[in-house]
Design an enzyme around this catalytic site. Structure first.
Site, PDB file in Angstrom:
ATOM      1  N   SER A  68     -31.319-111.226  13.405  1.00 36.11           N
ATOM      2  CA  SER A  68     -32.302-111.128  13.805  1.00 36.11           C
ATOM      3  C   SER A  68     -33.225-109.646  13.327  1.00 36.11           C
ATOM      4  O   SER A  68     -32.499-108.787  13.074  1.00 36.11           O
ATOM      5  CB  SER A  68     -32.546-110.999  15.308  1.00 36.11           C
ATOM      6  N   LYS A  69     -34.420-109.793  13.531  1.00 36.72           N
ATOM      7  CA  LYS A  69     -35.448-108.606  13.245  1.00 36.72           C
ATOM      8  C   LYS A  69     -34.740-107.349  13.978  1.00 36.72           C
ATOM      9  O   LYS A  69     -34.705-106.435  13.170  1.00 36.72           O
ATOM     10  CB  LYS A  69     -36.586-108.694  13.843  1.00 36.72           C
ATOM     11  N   ARG A  70     -33.932-107.831  15.259  1.00 31.04           N
ATOM     12  CA  ARG A  70     -33.876-106.525  15.881  1.00 31.04           C
ATOM     13  C   ARG A  70     -32.627-105.821  15.267  1.00 31.04           C
ATOM     14  O   ARG A  70     -32.230-104.738  15.083  1.00 31.04           O
ATOM     15  CB  ARG A  70     -33.428-106.731  17.279  1.00 31.04           C
TER      16      ARG A  70
END
Ligand code: GLU
Length: 505
Positions: free
Chosen positions: A262-264
């Site tokens: 994910s972007k996170r």
């Protein structure tokens, strides 16, 4: 896999934000498949969810495909005969199919308000609108024909939902996952047409894939749970014979393999997850992209292609041309592919080495310009680049590796050599200056010979004098062959640098 019909594939992103590398890989696999089979690659913008729509996202997607070298045959900006290519512009075409499904008994009007459904969800956390409870909800199946007609005539807000059958099995062959089956009892009655008249993704994707004569659908595995709804719709609309073949691509996983990247994860681990920089208009938050981080498009594409695909050999470096020639669905892995940023950097390093200097020079000039250096001596830039290329992971590394070719060092990393410095060494370099003035052919070989001869005459060792010499020219203990540096800098500059440095030693 049957290839009776012309290959037409589509990349169908929703314009909601930056493009995750998984999205670009989906586009790439569609493109490779299309080109391999001399088919068409279509970009369709799936913008039916107005709540998540982001104005500049479409432009970003187009720019991203261009940067990657993925060429579209049909798109909103390059319409073919299947347009429009934005679903919002196709709005009038969907309702009739939803109505037809109702007429044929495969769908129904639902009058439940958002509040009513929200309340139900509070009371029943696992609430799903389905065959189990649809008769206890407000829809054209539970209400009488007259009541339904009245509500419609009075203009009550309503959605149209698919009537997923009870106790059936939806079975299909996926080109990657082979036979897949879903029990319809576990599938809910998805909304097909929203109260605002917009179709949902489920209806629009089927209607448009049919209208655009899509032959094969390559999309992320996260869409697999939606596949039974789509397959039922293909069947219920009477288009089963024209249904595309399916390929659900394996996920791109976090570096430790635990779940989808994910972007996170990128923010947390310090690497990009988006293809290009993305700035959230609302929060002003900037998410870094591969492009801005210094990845060459060739490296980015190569890295993506081998995330879940291989050609059956150990080959890892592929150009787009080779990928097109070699791409085959049989060699896409079923299992998710772990993302490895170090490996991504390795691809970039390999591509920097592989790319010819002329193609890299525009970027190199930009790096120099960022440091206020304007140098248009292409011959010089070319030679410098050849010397430091091996040491660059990113184009930006050119500065760290080669800045001394463009200005005299301002400081010297001499802590290690200073304690061992003596008069003899100073004299050696003073004499060297005299000899350098007399060198006939100014090239690395001649100067190296001269240097070594002088070291022998002085009774010192080469090792004692080479590092100081490098530091004089470079400022630090790094860089390519010191005599090649000498050759490129030229006589005047080398003499100047030795003179300047001696004061500090
Ligand atoms: N609009 C969907 C997305 O955003 C497309 C899924 C599909 O390819 O069917 O990814």
């Amino acid at each position: 896999m049957s290839l009776q019909k012309k290959v037409r594939v589509r990349f169908a992103p929703s314009p909601t934000g930056g493009l995750h590398l998984g999205g670009v890989r989906t586009a790439l696999f569609n493109y490779l498949f299309a080109r391999h089979h001399e088919g068409d690659f279509i970009l369709r913008i799936e913008d039916t969810d107005q709540t998540r729509f982001v104005e500049v996202a479409e432009e970003y997607i187009t720019e991203c495909l261009e940067w990657c070298g993925i060429k579209v045959d049909e798109s909103p900006l390059k319409p073919g005969k299947y347009g429009p290519y934005r679903q919002s512009e196709r709005k009038p075409s969907y309702r009739k199919y939803a109505e037809q499904l109702i007429k044929d008994g495969y769908a129904y009007y639902a009058f439940d308000t958002a509040e009513e459904l929200a309340e139900r969800r509070v009371n029943e956390p696992n609430f799903r609108y389905s065959h189990e409870n649809r008769m206890s909800l407000r829809n054209s199946l539970s209400l009488s024909e007259e009541e339904t007609a009245k509500l419609l005539a009075e203009g009550h807000a309503h959605t149209i939902r698919i009537k997923v059958p009870e106790g059936e099995l939806v079975v299909f062959d996926d080109m990657i996952r082979e036979r897949v089956s879903f029990e319809t009892n576990l599938v809910d009655d998805k909304v097909l047409l929203k109260a605002d008249g917009m179709p949902t993704y489920h209806l629009a994707v089927v209607v448009d894939d049919h209208a655009m004569e899509i032959s094969h659908v390559f999309r992320g595995e996260e869409w697999l749970p939606s596949a039974p709804v789509h397959i039922l719709l293909w069947k219920y609309l009477g288009w089963e014979q024209e249904m595309p073949e399916w390929a659900h691509l394996p996920l791109i996983l976090k570096p430790d393999g635990n779940g989808k990247l994910s972007k996170r994860d990128g923010d947390r681990l310090g690497f990009p997850v988006y293809a290009m920089n993305w700035k959230d208009a609302k929060t002003q938050e900037l998410t870094k992209g591969f492009r801005e981080m210094g990845f060459l498009p060739e490296a980015f594409v190569n890295m993506l292609a081998v995330l879940g695909w291989n050609d059956g050999t150990d080959q890892e470096i592929f150009s787009m041309k080779e990928l097109i020639a070699k791409f085959s669905v049989d060699r896409i892995n079923k299992a998710g592919a772990k993302f490895d940023f170090e490996k991504a950097k390795w691809f970039n390093h390999e591509w920097i080495k592989k790319t010819n200097n002329t193609n890299l020079l525009p970027e190199i000039k930009m790096v120099l310009a960022d440091h206020d250096i304007r140098n248009n001596d292409e011959d010089y830039l070319d030679k410098v680049l050849s010397l430091v290329k091996e040491r660059m992971v990113f184009v930006e590394d050119f500065w760290g590796q080669a800045s001394f070719f463009f200005h005299t060092p301002e400081s010297y990393d001499i802590d290690a050599v200073k304690p061992k410095w003596n008069e003899n060494k100073t004299r050696f370099f003073q004499n060297l200056i005299t000899d350098l003035h007399e060198v006939g052919v100014w090239d690395a070989v001649t100067i190296e010979e001269l240097f070594k001869k002088k070291v022998t005459e002085s009774g010192m060792k080469v090792g004692e004098l080479m590092m100081p010499y490098r530091i004089m020219l470079v400022g630090g203990k790094f860089g390519p062959d010191v005599f090649k540096i000498t050759e490129l800098l030229g006589r005047e500059e080398v003499v100047l640098r030795i003179n300047r440095a001696l004061v500090h030693f």
